[in-house]
Write an enzyme that holds these catalytic residues in place. Sequence first.
Site, PDB file in Angstrom:
ATOM      1  N   GLU A   1      -1.108  -8.792   5.065  1.00 21.31           N
ATOM      2  CA  GLU A   1      -0.946  -8.855   6.525  1.00 21.31           C
ATOM      3  C   GLU A   1      -2.272  -8.746   7.256  1.00 21.31           C
ATOM      4  O   GLU A   1      -2.351  -9.036   8.443  1.00 21.31           O
ATOM      5  CB  GLU A   1       0.040  -7.763   6.991  1.00 21.31           C
ATOM      6  CG  GLU A   1      -0.519  -6.351   7.126  1.00 21.31           C
ATOM      7  CD  GLU A   1      -0.681  -5.603   5.810  1.00 21.31           C
ATOM      8  OE1 GLU A   1      -0.505  -6.225   4.736  1.00 21.31           O
ATOM      9  OE2 GLU A   1      -1.005  -4.399   5.842  1.00 21.31           O
TER      10      GLU A   1
ATOM     11  N   HIS B   1      -3.531  -5.916   0.998  1.00 22.89           N
ATOM     12  CA  HIS B   1      -2.895  -6.103   2.308  1.00 22.89           C
ATOM     13  C   HIS B   1      -2.870  -7.565   2.739  1.00 22.89           C
ATOM     14  O   HIS B   1      -3.795  -8.020   3.414  1.00 22.89           O
ATOM     15  CB  HIS B   1      -3.675  -5.305   3.366  1.00 22.89           C
ATOM     16  CG  HIS B   1      -3.499  -3.829   3.266  1.00 22.89           C
ATOM     17  ND1 HIS B   1      -2.482  -3.152   3.904  1.00 22.89           N
ATOM     18  CD2 HIS B   1      -4.212  -2.898   2.597  1.00 22.89           C
ATOM     19  CE1 HIS B   1      -2.580  -1.859   3.640  1.00 22.89           C
ATOM     20  NE2 HIS B   1      -3.611  -1.671   2.845  1.00 22.89           N
TER      21      HIS B   1
ATOM     22  N   CYS C   1       0.836  -1.202   0.000  1.00 23.16           N
ATOM     23  CA  CYS C   1       0.000   0.000   0.000  1.00 23.16           C
ATOM     24  C   CYS C   1       0.878   1.263   0.000  1.00 23.16           C
ATOM     25  O   CYS C   1       1.550   1.522  -0.978  1.00 23.16           O
ATOM     26  CB  CYS C   1      -0.975  -0.060   1.175  1.00 23.16           C
ATOM     27  SG  CYS C   1      -2.407   0.997   0.971  1.00 23.16           S
TER      28      CYS C   1
END
Lengths: 86, 215
Positions: free
Chosen positions: B194, B192, B85
Site C-alpha cells: 500500500e 507494504h 506487517c
Amino acid sequence: MMYLGKVYVSYKPSVFDPQGDVIKTSLHQLNFQGVESVTQGKYFEIKLVATNLTEATANLVKMAEELLINPNTETYQYAIDEIEVL
Amino acid sequence: MKAAVIQFPGSNCDLDMLNALQLFGVEAQIVSHKATSLAGYDAIFLPGGFSFGDYLRCGAIARFSPIMTAVTTAAAAGKLIVGVCNGFQILTEAGLLPGQLMMNETPGFICAEVPITVINQQSQFTNQYQQATITLPVAHGEGRYYADEATIAQLEANHQVIFRYQTNVNGSAEQIAGIVNEKGNVLGMMPHPERAVEAIIGNIDGQDFFRSILN
C-alpha cells in the site's frame, strides 16, 4: 482464597533469541568470558482469587497457554502459592 | 468490491491502505476493532502499525479484539483476508496463518525498500504480476518469520510461500516475506504494497497486488 502465580516464559531451545545473543556479547565485553549463552525470557506475577489451589493452578495454566506464551516458540514454567490477604 | 480496513488502537497504516484501495476504485471503509460484524464486505484488510503497543507480543492482544471473531468467520467463508506487517502478526497470533513473526535477527527497526521475489504468481494476490522481481518497502522490528521445519516444508509443498526476500533482511526462515493459508484466501506479508502505489512517491510495484485482488 488469594493466590500468587509466577510464570516464567522462555524460548524453546530451537529458537534463536537475538536479544540474548546481544546481551551475551556485552557480557563478554565486560570480561565475563565464561558466559556460554544467554536467553532472555519473560516473568509474570499474577494475583488471582480461586476457591482452592487446584482451581487456581488450572486457571494459571490456561492463562499461560491462551495468552502469555506463543506455543510456536515459547515454553513456560510456573509456581503458585496461597498468599495472605491483608 | 467492498473492503473493510480494520482499525486497531495503534494501527498506523490504516489510512494508507484505505487510500490505496480507493485509488483502485474499491469501496473501502475503516471498521473499528470493536465492531462485531463484517457482513457485506468482500475483502478485509488488517493494516500495519503497533496494535495495543505491541505489548506482550506483536498481535497477541489484538487477536482478542471483538472484530477478530468476524474475521475468522469471513476467512472460513472464503473471503479475502490480507494482513500487512502488524496485520500479518495478528493473523499468525490468531492462528489464521501458521508460524510467528519474531524480533529481527539483528535487533533493530528496518526501514528500507527491498528486492522481493514473487514466488507464486498464481495466487489471488499476485496473479497480475508479470515480473518475478519487485521492490517493496519494509518497516519493522519484528518481521523474522519463524515456523518449525514441518510447517515450512508444508508451506513449500503447497505453494503457500508467496513472497521471498532476495536478501534476508530480518533472518526469516527460507527468506519468507509473505504466505497464504492452505485455502489461499488469507495472506500475510511483512512488506507494504500500500506504500508503493503512486509514482509520485517513487515506487509503483504495489499496484499489481491491488490489481490481482480485483481480478
